[in-house]
Design a protein around this motif. Sequence first.
Motif, short mmCIF file in Angstrom:
data_model
loop_
_atom_site.label_atom_id
_atom_site.label_comp_id
_atom_site.label_asym_id
_atom_site.label_seq_id
_atom_site.Cartn_x
_atom_site.Cartn_y
_atom_site.Cartn_z
N MET A 158 53.52 16.45 53.77
CA MET A 158 54.48 15.76 54.61
C MET A 158 55.52 15.01 53.77
SD MET A 158 55.20 15.64 57.67
CE MET A 158 55.99 14.79 58.94
N GLN A 159 55.09 14.52 52.60
CA GLN A 159 56.04 13.79 51.75
C GLN A 159 57.19 14.67 51.30
OE1 GLN A 159 53.33 12.10 48.80
NE2 GLN A 159 54.20 10.12 49.33
N VAL A 160 56.90 15.93 50.99
CA VAL A 160 57.96 16.84 50.55
C VAL A 160 58.99 17.01 51.67
CG1 VAL A 160 58.46 19.20 49.84
CG2 VAL A 160 56.48 18.02 48.90
N ALA A 161 58.53 17.13 52.91
CA ALA A 161 59.45 17.25 54.04
C ALA A 161 60.31 16.00 54.17
CB ALA A 161 58.68 17.50 55.33
N GLY A 162 59.71 14.84 53.98
CA GLY A 162 60.47 13.58 54.05
C GLY A 162 61.52 13.47 52.96
N ILE A 163 61.14 13.88 51.75
CA ILE A 163 62.10 13.84 50.64
C ILE A 163 63.24 14.82 50.90
CG2 ILE A 163 62.40 14.33 48.17
CD1 ILE A 163 59.34 13.54 47.91
N ALA A 164 62.89 16.03 51.30
CA ALA A 164 63.92 17.04 51.58
C ALA A 164 64.84 16.60 52.71
CB ALA A 164 63.25 18.37 51.93
N ALA A 165 64.26 16.07 53.78
CA ALA A 165 65.07 15.62 54.92
C ALA A 165 66.00 14.48 54.52
CB ALA A 165 64.17 15.20 56.08
N THR A 166 65.53 13.60 53.66
CA THR A 166 66.36 12.48 53.19
C THR A 166 67.58 12.99 52.44
OG1 THR A 166 64.43 11.03 53.04
CG2 THR A 166 66.38 10.37 51.79
N PHE A 167 67.36 13.94 51.52
CA PHE A 167 68.48 14.44 50.73
C PHE A 167 69.40 15.36 51.53
CE2 PHE A 167 65.86 12.98 47.07
CZ PHE A 167 66.79 12.10 46.54
N VAL A 168 68.86 16.10 52.49
CA VAL A 168 69.71 16.90 53.38
C VAL A 168 70.59 15.96 54.21
CG1 VAL A 168 69.71 18.44 55.39
CG2 VAL A 168 68.23 18.93 53.44
N TRP A 169 69.98 14.91 54.75
CA TRP A 169 70.71 13.90 55.53
C TRP A 169 71.83 13.31 54.68
CZ3 TRP A 169 67.76 9.06 57.80
CH2 TRP A 169 68.64 8.28 58.61
N LEU A 170 71.50 12.91 53.46
CA LEU A 170 72.50 12.35 52.55
C LEU A 170 73.63 13.34 52.31
CD1 LEU A 170 73.52 10.28 50.44
CD2 LEU A 170 71.96 11.38 48.79
N GLY A 171 73.30 14.59 52.04
CA GLY A 171 74.33 15.60 51.80
C GLY A 171 75.24 15.81 52.99
N MET A 172 74.65 15.82 54.18
CA MET A 172 75.47 16.00 55.39
C MET A 172 76.44 14.85 55.58
SD MET A 172 72.80 17.67 58.10
CE MET A 172 74.09 18.11 59.27
N VAL A 173 75.96 13.63 55.38
CA VAL A 173 76.84 12.46 55.55
C VAL A 173 77.96 12.49 54.51
CG1 VAL A 173 76.94 9.93 55.36
CG2 VAL A 173 75.09 11.01 56.64
N LEU A 174 77.61 12.78 53.27
CA LEU A 174 78.65 12.83 52.23
C LEU A 174 79.67 13.92 52.52
CD1 LEU A 174 76.49 12.32 49.01
CD2 LEU A 174 78.11 10.70 50.00
N ALA A 175 79.20 15.10 52.90
CA ALA A 175 80.10 16.23 53.13
C ALA A 175 81.00 16.01 54.33
CB ALA A 175 79.29 17.52 53.30
N ILE A 176 80.46 15.48 55.39
CA ILE A 176 81.26 15.35 56.60
C ILE A 176 82.07 14.06 56.61
CG2 ILE A 176 81.13 15.08 59.12
CD1 ILE A 176 78.87 17.20 59.02
N SER A 177 81.43 12.94 56.37
CA SER A 177 82.14 11.67 56.48
C SER A 177 83.14 11.43 55.36
CB SER A 177 81.13 10.51 56.50
OG SER A 177 80.37 10.57 57.68
N PHE A 178 82.80 11.88 54.16
CA PHE A 178 83.65 11.55 53.03
C PHE A 178 84.47 12.73 52.51
CE2 PHE A 178 80.29 8.35 53.11
CZ PHE A 178 81.07 7.22 53.21
N LEU A 179 84.24 13.93 53.06
CA LEU A 179 85.04 15.09 52.66
C LEU A 179 85.79 15.68 53.85
CD1 LEU A 179 83.04 17.23 50.09
CD2 LEU A 179 85.47 16.82 50.09
N GLU A 180 85.04 16.18 54.82
CA GLU A 180 85.67 16.86 55.95
C GLU A 180 86.56 15.93 56.76
OE1 GLU A 180 86.30 17.85 60.07
OE2 GLU A 180 84.95 16.27 59.41
N ALA A 181 86.07 14.76 57.08
CA ALA A 181 86.82 13.86 57.97
C ALA A 181 88.21 13.53 57.43
CB ALA A 181 86.01 12.59 58.25
N PRO A 182 88.34 13.07 56.20
CA PRO A 182 89.70 12.76 55.74
C PRO A 182 90.55 14.00 55.44
CG PRO A 182 88.08 12.18 54.05
CD PRO A 182 87.32 12.62 55.25
N LEU A 183 89.91 15.09 54.99
CA LEU A 183 90.68 16.26 54.60
C LEU A 183 91.26 17.02 55.79
CD1 LEU A 183 88.60 17.73 51.65
CD2 LEU A 183 90.76 16.47 51.56
N LYS A 184 90.62 16.99 56.93
CA LYS A 184 91.12 17.78 58.06
C LYS A 184 92.51 17.34 58.48
CE LYS A 184 88.85 15.30 61.75
NZ LYS A 184 87.61 14.83 61.21
#
Length: 140
Positions: A1-27
């Motif tokens: 279960m810990q591996v799933a939590g670690i993976a979900a944390t970093f996927v969550w982080l990547g999504m926020v960085l990609a959308i909030s700090f890349l996609e949002a201003p660039l569009k």
Amino acid sequence: MQVAGIAATFVWLGMVLAISFLEAPLKFRAPGVTLQIGLGIGRLVFRALNICEVLLAVTVVVAVWAGGAGTLGVAAVAVAVVMLAVQIVAVRPALTRRSDQVLAGADGPRSHAHVVYVGLEVVKVIALVAAGFALAASAS
């Protein structure tokens, strides 16, 4: 279960960085994208992001609850979840009201809610980085 939590944390982080700090201003810099079109796209994208974030947050919380996370990991996950909840419950409705006004043709100053949302995103990113590394360290 810990591996799933670690993976979900970093996927969550990547999504926020990609959308909030890349996609949002660039569009808004893309040719032909007006403020109204950008806002319409943004509303759809952030609604989808928030749904994904909630699912990822549930995964991370369950992993932390299942055990193995140290105090730092628990605290960092709690901060990220609280930031997300505040964004969804308190800030997004204000942003939606403002974007409704702009889409209806109203002019006026930028929303202070946008600045608050970005500030919460920064705190959430820091919390997710700390949570991911703390969870990974506790899994070792």
